[in-house]
Design a protein around this motif. Structure first.
Motif, PDB file in Angstrom:
ATOM      1  N   PRO A 159      -9.258  12.262  11.397  1.00 56.29           N
ATOM      2  CA  PRO A 159      -9.017  13.064  10.139  1.00 56.29           C
ATOM      3  C   PRO A 159      -7.474  13.997  10.328  1.00 56.29           C
ATOM      4  O   PRO A 159      -7.377  14.510  11.621  1.00 56.29           O
ATOM      5  CB  PRO A 159     -10.217  13.928  10.102  1.00 56.29           C
ATOM      6  CG  PRO A 159     -11.230  13.326  11.000  1.00 56.29           C
ATOM      7  CD  PRO A 159     -10.394  12.568  12.059  1.00 56.29           C
ATOM      8  N   GLY A 160      -7.004  14.015   9.012  1.00 63.73           N
ATOM      9  CA  GLY A 160      -5.474  14.874   9.130  1.00 63.73           C
ATOM     10  C   GLY A 160      -5.809  16.360   8.926  1.00 63.73           C
ATOM     11  O   GLY A 160      -7.098  16.515   8.305  1.00 63.73           O
ATOM     12  N   ALA A 161      -4.686  16.988   8.816  1.00 65.58           N
ATOM     13  CA  ALA A 161      -5.034  18.665   8.705  1.00 65.58           C
ATOM     14  C   ALA A 161      -5.469  18.805   7.286  1.00 65.58           C
ATOM     15  O   ALA A 161      -5.865  19.742   7.030  1.00 65.58           O
ATOM     16  CB  ALA A 161      -3.820  19.101   9.326  1.00 65.58           C
ATOM     17  N   ASP A 162      -5.013  17.801   6.381  1.00 64.29           N
ATOM     18  CA  ASP A 162      -5.389  18.130   4.897  1.00 64.29           C
ATOM     19  C   ASP A 162      -6.851  17.704   4.605  1.00 64.29           C
ATOM     20  O   ASP A 162      -7.070  17.691   3.372  1.00 64.29           O
ATOM     21  CB  ASP A 162      -4.388  17.353   4.110  1.00 64.29           C
ATOM     22  CG  ASP A 162      -4.497  15.893   4.407  1.00 64.29           C
ATOM     23  OD1 ASP A 162      -4.706  15.341   5.419  1.00 64.29           O
ATOM     24  OD2 ASP A 162      -3.814  15.181   3.360  1.00 64.29           O
ATOM     25  N   GLU A 163      -7.596  17.345   5.493  1.00 62.03           N
ATOM     26  CA  GLU A 163      -8.920  16.663   5.216  1.00 62.03           C
ATOM     27  C   GLU A 163      -9.887  17.855   5.753  1.00 62.03           C
ATOM     28  O   GLU A 163      -9.435  18.594   6.619  1.00 62.03           O
ATOM     29  CB  GLU A 163      -9.189  15.399   5.960  1.00 62.03           C
ATOM     30  CG  GLU A 163      -8.440  14.357   5.583  1.00 62.03           C
ATOM     31  CD  GLU A 163      -8.911  12.801   6.261  1.00 62.03           C
ATOM     32  OE1 GLU A 163      -9.889  12.366   5.914  1.00 62.03           O
ATOM     33  OE2 GLU A 163      -8.265  12.510   7.036  1.00 62.03           O
TER      34      GLU A 163
ATOM     35  N   ALA B 260     -16.651   6.173   9.742  1.00 62.11           N
ATOM     36  CA  ALA B 260     -15.659   6.811   8.799  1.00 62.11           C
ATOM     37  C   ALA B 260     -14.411   6.649   9.528  1.00 62.11           C
ATOM     38  O   ALA B 260     -13.657   7.418   9.565  1.00 62.11           O
ATOM     39  CB  ALA B 260     -16.172   7.939   8.178  1.00 62.11           C
ATOM     40  N   LEU B 261     -14.079   5.596  10.101  1.00 61.22           N
ATOM     41  CA  LEU B 261     -12.912   5.320  11.171  1.00 61.22           C
ATOM     42  C   LEU B 261     -11.522   5.518  10.415  1.00 61.22           C
ATOM     43  O   LEU B 261     -10.560   6.153  10.997  1.00 61.22           O
ATOM     44  CB  LEU B 261     -12.801   4.111  11.922  1.00 61.22           C
ATOM     45  CG  LEU B 261     -14.132   3.921  12.611  1.00 61.22           C
ATOM     46  CD1 LEU B 261     -14.195   2.103  13.179  1.00 61.22           C
ATOM     47  CD2 LEU B 261     -14.133   4.832  14.000  1.00 61.22           C
ATOM     48  N   LYS B 262     -11.407   5.190   9.154  1.00 61.72           N
ATOM     49  CA  LYS B 262     -10.188   5.209   8.407  1.00 61.72           C
ATOM     50  C   LYS B 262     -10.105   6.400   7.200  1.00 61.72           C
ATOM     51  O   LYS B 262     -11.323   6.562   6.806  1.00 61.72           O
ATOM     52  CB  LYS B 262      -9.801   3.987   7.595  1.00 61.72           C
ATOM     53  CG  LYS B 262      -9.485   2.834   8.828  1.00 61.72           C
ATOM     54  CD  LYS B 262      -9.221   1.586   7.992  1.00 61.72           C
ATOM     55  CE  LYS B 262      -8.609   0.456   8.742  1.00 61.72           C
ATOM     56  NZ  LYS B 262      -8.260  -0.691   7.814  1.00 61.72           N
ATOM     57  N   ARG B 263      -9.138   6.868   7.161  1.00 59.41           N
ATOM     58  CA  ARG B 263      -8.918   7.716   5.972  1.00 59.41           C
ATOM     59  C   ARG B 263      -9.443   7.112   4.536  1.00 59.41           C
ATOM     60  O   ARG B 263     -10.250   7.922   3.784  1.00 59.41           O
ATOM     61  CB  ARG B 263      -7.651   8.183   5.683  1.00 59.41           C
ATOM     62  CG  ARG B 263      -7.198   9.240   4.633  1.00 59.41           C
ATOM     63  CD  ARG B 263      -5.961   9.503   4.544  1.00 59.41           C
ATOM     64  NE  ARG B 263      -5.367  10.817   4.082  1.00 59.41           N
ATOM     65  CZ  ARG B 263      -5.238  11.889   4.284  1.00 59.41           C
ATOM     66  NH1 ARG B 263      -5.878  12.012   5.575  1.00 59.41           N
ATOM     67  NH2 ARG B 263      -4.915  12.933   3.816  1.00 59.41           N
ATOM     68  N   SER B 264      -9.040   5.788   4.356  1.00 56.59           N
ATOM     69  CA  SER B 264      -9.552   5.168   3.139  1.00 56.59           C
ATOM     70  C   SER B 264     -11.216   5.244   2.950  1.00 56.59           C
ATOM     71  O   SER B 264     -11.802   5.203   1.973  1.00 56.59           O
ATOM     72  CB  SER B 264      -9.041   3.860   2.865  1.00 56.59           C
ATOM     73  OG  SER B 264      -9.244   2.985   3.938  1.00 56.59           O
TER      74      SER B 264
ATOM     75  N   PHE C 186     -16.529  16.588   7.095  1.00 57.84           N
ATOM     76  CA  PHE C 186     -16.536  15.310   8.351  1.00 57.84           C
ATOM     77  C   PHE C 186     -16.620  16.174   9.702  1.00 57.84           C
ATOM     78  O   PHE C 186     -15.730  17.041  10.015  1.00 57.84           O
ATOM     79  CB  PHE C 186     -15.432  14.522   8.279  1.00 57.84           C
ATOM     80  CG  PHE C 186     -15.591  13.568   7.074  1.00 57.84           C
ATOM     81  CD1 PHE C 186     -16.205  12.257   7.245  1.00 57.84           C
ATOM     82  CD2 PHE C 186     -15.093  13.886   5.900  1.00 57.84           C
ATOM     83  CE1 PHE C 186     -16.306  11.444   6.063  1.00 57.84           C
ATOM     84  CE2 PHE C 186     -15.218  12.869   4.633  1.00 57.84           C
ATOM     85  CZ  PHE C 186     -15.776  11.772   4.988  1.00 57.84           C
ATOM     86  N   VAL C 187     -17.163  15.716  10.509  1.00 52.32           N
ATOM     87  CA  VAL C 187     -17.365  16.026  11.895  1.00 52.32           C
ATOM     88  C   VAL C 187     -16.902  15.061  12.669  1.00 52.32           C
ATOM     89  O   VAL C 187     -17.552  14.019  12.934  1.00 52.32           O
ATOM     90  CB  VAL C 187     -18.795  16.702  12.408  1.00 52.32           C
ATOM     91  CG1 VAL C 187     -18.780  17.230  13.922  1.00 52.32           C
ATOM     92  CG2 VAL C 187     -19.071  17.822  11.481  1.00 52.32           C
TER      93      VAL C 187
END
Length: 184
Positions: free
Chosen positions: A153-157, A98-102, A116-117
């Protein structure tokens, strides 16, 4: 615990089954942490690498990184497995880069509440770990390509970030404590 031996989690019938994806670059420990976390949570473990089509495995084994397009079917297979298990009332932990946000958004298309961890690791340690693995199709030469496309992962994820150089038991303990705190 894996898909073949796992039992449905016990507990209150109105609890929503948890869906967790342990993510990160090759060599960060996704499988080891995922299996241990699934056992600790009493849920099913899904090994994402086993869901790659043979063509993807052959490409990676020959040292060729996968493109976004080549990952689509693989991500869908993982997302479908998570959705099927959770839909049947089972909690699930899956190992997937799951390397990319997409990629994470694609997985969330199957199950919006996936947590996600992210197992954070430095390139040298990841490359060393991959180089010493036995019986895996992923060569150490591809580790750099994974870091090149990595979007943490971003703070919004809905994601937890954990130091992947810690012992597996410590990582699992930290994650279960954080998840327990999120439930209350």
């Amino acid at each position: 615990m894996d898909e073949k031996t796992a039992q449905a989690p016990t507990g209150a019938a109105d609890l929503v089954p948890r869906a967790i994806v342990v993510m990160g670059v090759a060599g960060c420990g996704k499988s080891a942490v995922g299996k241990a976390l699934a056992a600790a949570e009493g849920v099913v473990f899904v090994e994402g690498d086993r869901l790659h089509p043979p063509e993807n495995v052959a490409r990676m084994a020959s040292g060729e990184p996968l493109t976004d397009q080549l990952r689509e079917g693989w991500l869908d297979a993982i997302g479908e497995r998570i959705a099927d298990l959770a839909g049947s009332g089972q909690g699930v932990v899956a190992a997937c880069s799951a390397l990319k946000r997409s990629y994470r958004e694609r997985l969330r298309g199957f199950r919006r509440d996936i947590v996600f961890v992210y197992l954070e690791i430095d390139p040298a340690t990841a490359k060393r770990r991959v180089a010493t693995r036995k019986g895996h199709f992923m060569p150490a030469s591809l580790v750099e390509s994974q870091f090149a496309i990595l979007e943490p992962p971003g703070a919004d994820e809905q994601a937890l970030t954990v130091d992947a150089t810690r012992p597996v038991a410590d990582i699992v303990s930290a994650v279960t404590s954080l998840l327990a705190g999120a439930k209350s």
